[in-house]
Design a protein around this motif. Structure first.
Motif, short mmCIF file in Angstrom:
data_model
loop_
_atom_site.label_atom_id
_atom_site.label_comp_id
_atom_site.label_asym_id
_atom_site.label_seq_id
_atom_site.Cartn_x
_atom_site.Cartn_y
_atom_site.Cartn_z
N GLU A 140 0.85 -1.19 0.00
CA GLU A 140 0.00 0.00 0.00
C GLU A 140 0.89 1.24 0.00
N SER A 183 -4.43 5.59 4.83
CA SER A 183 -4.85 4.31 4.25
C SER A 183 -6.03 3.73 5.02
N THR A 209 -2.92 4.95 -1.97
CA THR A 209 -3.92 5.52 -1.05
C THR A 209 -4.47 6.84 -1.58
#
Length: 246
Positions: A140, A183, A209
């Motif tokens: 991420e 996130s 994100t």
């Protein structure tokens, strides 16, 4: 590239990291999966991967007569998903960690799991009693201006909540009620907003994100404007997703 092989659980919904997933397990292939997971040592995570079923694909009937009384249900781990099950699923899913797996007296299971990590579906193996998959873990990345975007999304989300509840005069959320890590904000909002499954899937597989938050900001503004114009809305979550037998 980090890959992992895990049991695969297809659903008609999207699981996001950090979100809780309650499951009522009664199909034999998923019972077999839970029995296998129960053999995992207690100090190790009981993990499986959740992927979303593409539109037009249905879960196989679990008992004779459901849903068509004239059709004999398919059997096997890939029942209902065609000759190439991978084509029936979206390519990005989420690993689930089963904190609770409770077997009932009738052999069905009650499961409570939590989404942990996004994964890309590389291949599906249907040779066993339940589907397994080779998966690539997806990092991420924050992206540009994720912090500022998260603040904007939280403000828009509060307005969305307020409009949805029809509570202009009531205080629904304060800063302490919601997270501030970008996130986490992006996944919480993606799960909480009433959106169709393809849109939720798009949010799950966003490249970073910041991209997810930008998309959510547009969606929240649009949805809030619709609610403002049409304050009485139907239970859209009942009409935007197909019914899953499991």
């Amino acid at each position: 590239m980090t890959t992992v092989r895990l049991p695969l659980f297809p659903l008609n919904t999207v699981l996001f990291p950090g979100l809780v997933l309650p499951l009522n397990i009664f199909e034999e292939r998923y019972r077999a999966m839970m029995r296998t997971l129960l053999k995992t040592p207690e100090d190790e995570p009981r993990r499986f991967a959740v992927v979303t079923i593409r539109d037009g694909h249905e879960v196989a009937a679990s008992e004779p007569g459901l849903p068509d009384p004239t059709v004999v249900p398919e059997r096997g781990s890939a029942a209902g998903f065609g000759a190439d099950p991978a084509k029936a699923f979206h390519g990005v899913g989420c690993v689930a960690d089963a904190a609770t797996i409770r077997e009932r007296a009738d052999g069905t299971f009650e499961v409570l799991a939590t989404g942990t990590t996004r994964v890309r579906l590389l291949s599906v193996d249907a040779s066993g009693p339940f589907l397994t998959a080779e998966l690539e873990e997806l990092p991420e990345e924050a992206g540009d201006e994720a912090g500022a975007l998260a603040e904007g999304v939280l403000r828009a989300f509060r307005q969305y909540q307020k409009r949805l509840a029809g509570a202009r005069e009531r205080s629904l959320s304060t800063g302490g009620d919601l997270p501030d890590e970008p996130s986490v904000v992006s996944y919480l909002v993606a799960a909480a907003v009433m959106l169709d499954t393809p849109t939720k899937q798009r949010l799950l597989q966003a490249p970073d994100t910041a991209s997810r938050l930008r998309d959510e900001l547009k969606l929240l503004r649009s949805e809030t404007a619709i609610i403002r114009t049409l304050p009485s809305l139907p239970a859209s979550e009942l009409t935007r997703a197909p019914t899953s037998l499991n």
